[in-house]
Write an enzyme that holds these catalytic residues in place. Structure first.
Site, PDB file in Angstrom:
ATOM      1  N   ASN A  62       0.825  -1.211   0.000  1.00  0.00           N
ATOM      2  CA  ASN A  62       0.000   0.000   0.000  1.00  0.00           C
ATOM      3  C   ASN A  62       0.857   1.258   0.000  1.00  0.00           C
ATOM      4  O   ASN A  62       0.612   2.207  -0.749  1.00  0.00           O
ATOM      5  CB  ASN A  62      -0.911   0.027   1.234  1.00  0.00           C
ATOM      6  CG  ASN A  62      -2.073  -0.942   1.143  1.00  0.00           C
ATOM      7  OD1 ASN A  62      -2.350  -1.493   0.084  1.00  0.00           O
ATOM      8  ND2 ASN A  62      -2.744  -1.155   2.256  1.00  0.00           N
ATOM      9  N   ARG A 384     -10.951  -4.420 -14.169  1.00  0.00           N
ATOM     10  CA  ARG A 384      -9.840  -5.306 -13.804  1.00  0.00           C
ATOM     11  C   ARG A 384     -10.363  -6.732 -13.894  1.00  0.00           C
ATOM     12  O   ARG A 384     -11.322  -7.073 -13.206  1.00  0.00           O
ATOM     13  CB  ARG A 384      -9.340  -5.036 -12.382  1.00  0.00           C
ATOM     14  CG  ARG A 384      -8.886  -3.607 -12.119  1.00  0.00           C
ATOM     15  CD  ARG A 384      -8.277  -3.496 -10.721  1.00  0.00           C
ATOM     16  NE  ARG A 384      -8.178  -2.125 -10.281  1.00  0.00           N
ATOM     17  CZ  ARG A 384      -7.172  -1.306 -10.568  1.00  0.00           C
ATOM     18  NH1 ARG A 384      -6.188  -1.741 -11.331  1.00  0.00           N
ATOM     19  NH2 ARG A 384      -7.148  -0.071 -10.109  1.00  0.00           N
ATOM     20  N   ARG A 414      -5.519   1.627 -13.248  1.00  0.00           N
ATOM     21  CA  ARG A 414      -4.130   1.799 -12.809  1.00  0.00           C
ATOM     22  C   ARG A 414      -3.457   0.473 -12.456  1.00  0.00           C
ATOM     23  O   ARG A 414      -3.995  -0.334 -11.712  1.00  0.00           O
ATOM     24  CB  ARG A 414      -4.091   2.741 -11.604  1.00  0.00           C
ATOM     25  CG  ARG A 414      -2.679   3.043 -11.112  1.00  0.00           C
ATOM     26  CD  ARG A 414      -2.717   4.106 -10.041  1.00  0.00           C
ATOM     27  NE  ARG A 414      -3.051   5.403 -10.601  1.00  0.00           N
ATOM     28  CZ  ARG A 414      -3.739   6.337  -9.932  1.00  0.00           C
ATOM     29  NH1 ARG A 414      -4.173   6.095  -8.729  1.00  0.00           N
ATOM     30  NH2 ARG A 414      -3.989   7.499 -10.491  1.00  0.00           N
ATOM     31  N   HIS A 444     -15.911   2.834 -15.028  1.00  0.00           N
ATOM     32  CA  HIS A 444     -15.689   2.105 -13.784  1.00  0.00           C
ATOM     33  C   HIS A 444     -16.915   1.293 -13.374  1.00  0.00           C
ATOM     34  O   HIS A 444     -16.843   0.466 -12.460  1.00  0.00           O
ATOM     35  CB  HIS A 444     -15.326   3.117 -12.675  1.00  0.00           C
ATOM     36  CG  HIS A 444     -14.794   2.512 -11.433  1.00  0.00           C
ATOM     37  ND1 HIS A 444     -15.508   2.499 -10.251  1.00  0.00           N
ATOM     38  CD2 HIS A 444     -13.629   1.888 -11.153  1.00  0.00           C
ATOM     39  CE1 HIS A 444     -14.797   1.908  -9.307  1.00  0.00           C
ATOM     40  NE2 HIS A 444     -13.662   1.525  -9.821  1.00  0.00           N
ATOM     41  N   ARG A 573     -14.171   2.358   4.744  1.00  0.00           N
ATOM     42  CA  ARG A 573     -12.982   1.529   4.985  1.00  0.00           C
ATOM     43  C   ARG A 573     -11.705   2.352   4.993  1.00  0.00           C
ATOM     44  O   ARG A 573     -10.851   2.194   5.847  1.00  0.00           O
ATOM     45  CB  ARG A 573     -12.875   0.441   3.922  1.00  0.00           C
ATOM     46  CG  ARG A 573     -11.717  -0.519   4.149  1.00  0.00           C
ATOM     47  CD  ARG A 573     -11.362  -1.266   2.883  1.00  0.00           C
ATOM     48  NE  ARG A 573     -10.629  -0.443   1.948  1.00  0.00           N
ATOM     49  CZ  ARG A 573     -10.773  -0.489   0.630  1.00  0.00           C
ATOM     50  NH1 ARG A 573     -11.664  -1.291   0.093  1.00  0.00           N
ATOM     51  NH2 ARG A 573     -10.058   0.282  -0.160  1.00  0.00           N
TER      52      ARG A 573
END
Length: 720
Positions: A62, A384, A414, A444, A573
């Site tokens: 991350n 993805r 990305r 998206h 989150r």
């Protein structure tokens, strides 16, 4: 013509900044706070040891991405003299200063966590041999492995005026060696770059698990690499580069532009140089000089370099040190229809809660469509899809069977750009119509359409998802897959595809809200309705579950709702720029974050609609969009109303409510922007465990009654 800037009194400007920092949390610092919560799980002794190592590895991965994207963007703004202020009023320079202080502390905690975990691993029989003595058997095996498997792959290069300084790729790691020629005493500096194809850790074969990092392996046996030299010293380093891709709106050939941009990303500006703590000062100066690290962070590491690489050790075959295996349920409702997805969906809407329910049902939906002679067309968005995608295989099979197949492949996903280019090429060769969507907007939305010829005419079936069509992440991300044959929603889905493929903007939809057209306005309208209900003395509440909340407009609307008496409960989150629990601003807003075995990823909105929550008349939506400006203004997203009663109850009274009730994995957002772990108290509740051990409502069908129903969840007093 632009107007001249209005002069601002310094005191007035200071007051404006103080006002902004009072109302909002900095986006980047909020993200770092999220990664601190991830890192804290590495210290959670309730988790098995290797799972704690996994959390440590994730925190490292991350942080790498944060540096390569977010910090790189701020560095670029500073270098170009851009003074764009953040939501809390900070300049790019001020943000970088605060970020680097926080990152320095994160790095320290990561290394401390690794030292503790390493000791625990040793006690459990998993040894990291980087700096310690090892048995003669292990030593001899490693030496042989180095000579036979490593030396042929690595290439030492002298660093002197006769040799150009080698290029160090993004996330590249290498070693510098100070050598002295034994015959003449001549001083030589050599660099060894570690190829990305080599393992991050090498394991010695045998029952005893002995690992050594690749940089320590090279260092330990470097005398075999440099015969005739005395090694005076060595040091490892690692480089992170700017990895963002910017595409000009006037790009004529999007595919060619992305191929070029991907190559350019590998050579981006250095953003961080990581060095071992005792790295030779002269060697450090050499790297600084040749890497061109203006504006880059220099990180001195006194432990493990490249924490993300610890994920390799997690793969050790020690089930006793990992979470118990979990096998997702396959929806009984579809099994009751002999596996016929279309028959089950035609009967009534169904929602699948991943990873507790299998992603295979999504794949089977497409496989069945590919094989069904009555299916005439399939349309699919792909953001993805992973490296080995059964979804892609199903689309290729459908095209091979003569069906009309359209795939909207998002090239701007990305770090998945290369993979998506490969998928697009394969799909086109198979006869699939591949669309790349908008140049300046990402597609998206997660939508799939299947058009089928039936007795009553053509019927359309739709899948709407909150997550990607990715079989690997579907095992660890909590997401919702909604299947419906509701003509209102299927007509809207067709309009969404026409918008992306032909730029035909929908003038009116029957259920869907689509960004960047009207999704923001739809959310505002529902928030405003709660404000009106509160003013009329009716129950007013908003519940939402999102990954990020950064959009100023949405935050301000929620502040207004709070001030109007609307009770707001948010499960965010990751990033949250809203400040919760501030008198006069947000005293009616509670924000929590859940970090646990699974990554919370589903996005849900629920509005009380004048009745007590959680009630049957609440307005419930699932969406692919977070409450971020990019999602609402610069992406194609879908907000989907949930009308079927069973699905409505599952999303509201099961998924959302369980998240609000969780005590074992929850963190509470404090007014100052910090997070405090929720104290479980007498009644422990783990929402992940609840979903693993209790059936969903819409997926069980007749099996639900036979199982005796689902344990009822209820809000505690004072929780709403």
């Amino acid at each position: 013509m632009s107007s001249a800037p209005i002069p601002v009194d310094n005191n007035e400007a200071s007051g404006a900044l103080a006002h902004a920092s009072h109302r909002y949390v900095n986006r980047e610092l909020s993200w770092l706070a999220f990664n601190e919560r991830v890192l804290a799980e590495a210290c959670n002794t309730n988790y098995p040891l290797l799972e704690r190592v996994r959390f440590l590895s994730i925190s490292g991965s991350n942080l790498d991405e944060f540096m390569m994207i977010r910090v790189a963007g701020l560095v670029g703004q500073v270098q170009r003299g851009i003074e764009r202020r953040s939501i809390d009023g900070r300049t790019p320079t001020q943000q970088l200063s605060a970020i680097r202080e926080t990152v320095k502390e994160l790095n320290r905690v990561q290394q401390e966590s690794w030292r503790n975990l390493r000791e625990g691993l040793g006690q459990a029989g998993i040894h990291i041999a980087d700096e310690k003595r090892i048995t003669s058997r292990a030593y001899n095996w490693l030496k042989t492995y180095f000579v036979q498997e490593i030396i042929p792959v690595i290439t030492p290069q002298a660093v002197d005026p006769a040799h150009p300084f080698p290029f160090v790729a993004n996330q590249g790691m290498g070693l510098l060696f100070n050598l002295a020629r034994e015959t003449t005493g001549e001083q030589v500096v050599e660099m060894v770059l570690i190829p990305s194809g080599l393992p991050r850790f090498v394991r010695v074969p045998g029952d005893d698990a002995i690992y050594i990092s690749i940089e320590r392996l090279i260092s330990r046996f470097a005398d075999h690499l440099f015969p005739g030299f005395t090694i005076k010293g060595d040091g490892a380093f690692r480089v992170l580069r700017d990895s963002d891709i910017e595409i000009e709106e006037e790009a004529e050939d999007l595919v060619r532009t992305f191929r070029t941009a991907i190559q350019r990303r590998r050579r981006g500006q250095v953003i961080q140089l990581e060095l071992e703590q005792d790295f030779d000062p002269a060697a450090e100066h050499l790297l600084r000089e040749h890497l061109g690290i203006q504006g880059a962070a220099i990180v001195k590491t006194d432990g493990m370099m490249g924490i993300a690489g610890l994920g390799d050790i997690v793969e050790e075959d020690r089930p006793d040190l990992k979470f118990d295996d979990y096998t997702p349920r396959y929806p009984e409702r579809i099994l009751e229809h002999d596996g016929d997805c279309f028959s089950a969906i035609r009967e009534k809407d169904i929602i699948i809660h991943h990873p507790y329910e299998s992603f295979e049902v999504v794949v089977d939906f497409l496989r069945q469509a590919a094989a069904d002679p009555d299916v005439v067309a399939i349309k699919q968005t792909l953001y993805r899809a992973g490296h080995q995608s059964p979804v892609i295989a199903a689309l290729i099979a459908a095209a091979g069977a003569g069906k009309s197949v359209t795939a909207v492949v998002e090239l701007k996903a990305r770090f998945d750009e290369e993979q998506n280019l490969l998928w697009a090429s394969q799909l086109e060769r198979a006869g699939v119509q591949v669309i790349y969507g908008f140049v300046d907007w990402k597609t998206h939305a997660k939508v799939s359409i299947v058009v089928r010829r039936e007795e009553q005419g053509f019927r359309t079936y739709c899948h709407f998802g909150t997550g990607n069509y990715h079989p690997v992440t579907a095992r660890i991300y909590t997401d919702l897959s909604f299947f419906t044959a509701d003509p209102r929603l299927t007509r809207d889905a067709a309009k969404l595809f026409n918008f992306v493929t032909g730029y035909v903007e929908p003038r009116k939809t029957e259920g869907l809200a689509i960004s960047p057209i009207d999704l923001r306005e739809t959310l505002y309208a529902h928030i405003d309705r709660e404000i009106d209900n509160a003013a009329q003395g009716r129950p007013a509440a908003i519940w939402a579950k999102l990954n990020s909340l950064t959009d100023k407009g949405v935050i301000d609307r929620l502040y207004l709702a709070s001030q109007s008496g609307v009770e707001i409960q948010l499960v965010i989150r990751g990033i949250c720029c809203l400040r919760a629990g501030i008198d006069g601003l947000s005293e009616n807003i509670r924000v929590k974050s859940i970090i646990g075995r699974f990554l919370e990823h589903s996005r849900i909105w629920a509005f009380a609609n004048g009745y007590r929550m959680p009630g049957e008349r609440a307005r419930v939506f699932i969406t692919s969009a977070d409450a971020m400006s990019r999602n609402l203004d610069r992406r194609v997203e879908a907000l989907v109303p949930i009308r079927n009663r069973t699905v409505h109850d599952q999303v509201l009274k099961q998924v959302l409510l369980a998240n609000l009730l969780d005590t074992e994995q929850s963190w509470e957002l404090e007014p100052d922007g910090s997070y405090m772990r929720v104290q479980p108290g007498e009644k422990l509740f783990n929402c992940h465990l609840y979903f693993m051990t209790n059936p969903s409502l819409s997926g069980r069908g007749g099996a639900l009654a036979a199982a005796g129903g689902v344990p009822t969840l209820a809000l505690r007093k004072g929780a709403s």
